[in-house]
Design a protein around this motif. Structure first.
Motif, PDB file in Angstrom:
ATOM      1  N   SER A   7       0.833  -1.197   0.000  1.00 21.92           N
ATOM      2  CA  SER A   7       0.000   0.000   0.000  1.00 21.92           C
ATOM      3  C   SER A   7       0.871   1.250   0.000  1.00 21.92           C
ATOM      4  CB  SER A   7      -0.898   0.005   1.236  1.00 21.92           C
ATOM      5  OG  SER A   7      -1.635   1.199   1.287  1.00 21.92           O
ATOM      6  N   SER A   8       0.493   2.225  -0.824  1.00 23.07           N
ATOM      7  CA  SER A   8       1.244   3.466  -0.867  1.00 23.07           C
ATOM      8  C   SER A   8       0.759   4.443   0.199  1.00 23.07           C
ATOM      9  CB  SER A   8       1.110   4.112  -2.251  1.00 23.07           C
ATOM     10  OG  SER A   8      -0.241   4.403  -2.514  1.00 23.07           O
ATOM     11  N   ARG A   9      -0.313   4.117   0.868  1.00 19.48           N
ATOM     12  CA  ARG A   9      -0.845   4.963   1.921  1.00 19.48           C
ATOM     13  C   ARG A   9      -0.063   4.763   3.206  1.00 19.48           C
ATOM     14  NH1 ARG A   9      -7.315   4.989   2.655  1.00 19.48           N
ATOM     15  NH2 ARG A   9      -7.568   6.969   1.624  1.00 19.48           N
ATOM     16  N   PRO A  10       0.336   5.863   3.846  1.00 18.87           N
ATOM     17  CA  PRO A  10       0.987   5.696   5.146  1.00 18.87           C
ATOM     18  C   PRO A  10      -0.035   5.270   6.199  1.00 18.87           C
ATOM     19  CG  PRO A  10       0.742   8.016   4.620  1.00 18.87           C
ATOM     20  CD  PRO A  10       0.283   7.234   3.420  1.00 18.87           C
TER      21      PRO A  10
END
Length: 64
Positions: A7-10
């Protein structure tokens, strides 16, 4: 394949904070944590008030 792994979401820092194990912390460390969280709450409240004032000024300017 696990999609969360890439996932590129933190990660949400509040969710991470809520999951942290408090058992290893001493009374002093818990008191420091509470003080830090209270300071962060005050900072967020001040920012929220500033945002509300800015929004109110913009609404008045544009006669919403």
């Amino acid at each position: 394949m696990d999609d969360d792994l890439f996932s590129s979401r933190p990660e949400n820092p509040l969710a991470s904070l809520a999951r942290q194990d408090l058992d290893p912390l001493s009374q002093h460390e818990l008191d420091e944590r509470i003080a830090a969280l209270e300071a962060e709450i005050a900072r967020v409240r001040a920012h929220s008030e500033a945002v509300a004032k800015h929004r109110s000024a913009a609404d008045a300017l544009f006669k919403r």
